[in-house]
Design a protein around this motif. Structure first.
Motif, PDB file in Angstrom:
ATOM      1  N   GLU A  48      78.872  40.998   8.302  1.00  0.00           N
ATOM      2  CA  GLU A  48      78.088  41.072   9.538  1.00  0.00           C
ATOM      3  C   GLU A  48      77.990  39.657  10.121  1.00  0.00           C
ATOM      4  O   GLU A  48      78.320  38.683   9.454  1.00  0.00           O
ATOM      5  CB  GLU A  48      76.687  41.616   9.255  1.00  0.00           C
ATOM      6  N   TYR A  72      70.981  38.156   7.370  1.00  0.00           N
ATOM      7  CA  TYR A  72      69.968  39.212   7.255  1.00  0.00           C
ATOM      8  C   TYR A  72      70.544  40.578   7.592  1.00  0.00           C
ATOM      9  O   TYR A  72      70.179  41.576   6.985  1.00  0.00           O
ATOM     10  CB  TYR A  72      68.761  38.900   8.142  1.00  0.00           C
ATOM     11  N   ASP A  73      71.456  40.628   8.563  1.00  0.00           N
ATOM     12  CA  ASP A  73      72.102  41.895   8.920  1.00  0.00           C
ATOM     13  C   ASP A  73      72.970  42.404   7.776  1.00  0.00           C
ATOM     14  O   ASP A  73      73.000  43.601   7.487  1.00  0.00           O
ATOM     15  CB  ASP A  73      72.960  41.735  10.176  1.00  0.00           C
ATOM     16  N   ALA A 110      70.695  43.617   4.986  1.00  0.00           N
ATOM     17  CA  ALA A 110      70.087  44.878   5.435  1.00  0.00           C
ATOM     18  C   ALA A 110      71.066  46.031   5.271  1.00  0.00           C
ATOM     19  O   ALA A 110      70.685  47.122   4.829  1.00  0.00           O
ATOM     20  CB  ALA A 110      69.639  44.762   6.893  1.00  0.00           C
ATOM     21  N   SER A 163      66.975  45.044   9.477  1.00  0.00           N
ATOM     22  CA  SER A 163      67.302  43.623   9.440  1.00  0.00           C
ATOM     23  C   SER A 163      66.060  42.739   9.602  1.00  0.00           C
ATOM     24  O   SER A 163      65.933  41.712   8.941  1.00  0.00           O
ATOM     25  CB  SER A 163      68.321  43.299  10.527  1.00  0.00           C
ATOM     26  N   LYS A 196      64.636  39.885   6.990  1.00  0.00           N
ATOM     27  CA  LYS A 196      64.373  38.494   7.382  1.00  0.00           C
ATOM     28  C   LYS A 196      62.961  38.068   6.988  1.00  0.00           C
ATOM     29  O   LYS A 196      62.768  37.014   6.374  1.00  0.00           O
ATOM     30  CB  LYS A 196      64.571  38.329   8.887  1.00  0.00           C
TER      31      LYS A 196
END
Length: 81
Positions: free
Chosen positions: A28, A32-33, A36, A43, A47
């Motif tokens: 990604e 964080y994405d 996730a 996401s 974070k």
């Protein structure tokens, strides 16, 4: 147990399987994405939770592509405890 507590356990369990590391592979656009996606979580929740763990000294940034969960064993426990 709150969703945040369950999510922290989910991160700790994931890190327990990966040698306490979370590595950004570039699947990604953002770390964080990617996490996730791996954990099937939102996401923004990822974070906020990672930032909380860092502030509490439970996770540290090794470099821009890797985090280390420093207290993974204590957070997850074992089958016997």
């Amino acid at each position: 147990m709150t969703h945040t507590q369950l999510f922290i356990i989910k991160i700790a369990s994931y890190c327990n399987q990966t040698g306490r590391k979370i590595v950004f592979d570039g699947v990604e656009d953002e770390f964080y994405d990617e996490l996730a996606l791996e954990l099937d979580e939102d996401s923004e929740n990822v974070k906020v939770t990672v930032m909380f763990l860092v502030r509490q000294g439970l996770m540290e940034l090794v470099d821009e592509s890797e985090y280390l969960l420093t207290k993974c064993g204590e957070m997850v426990g074992s089958e016997g405890s």
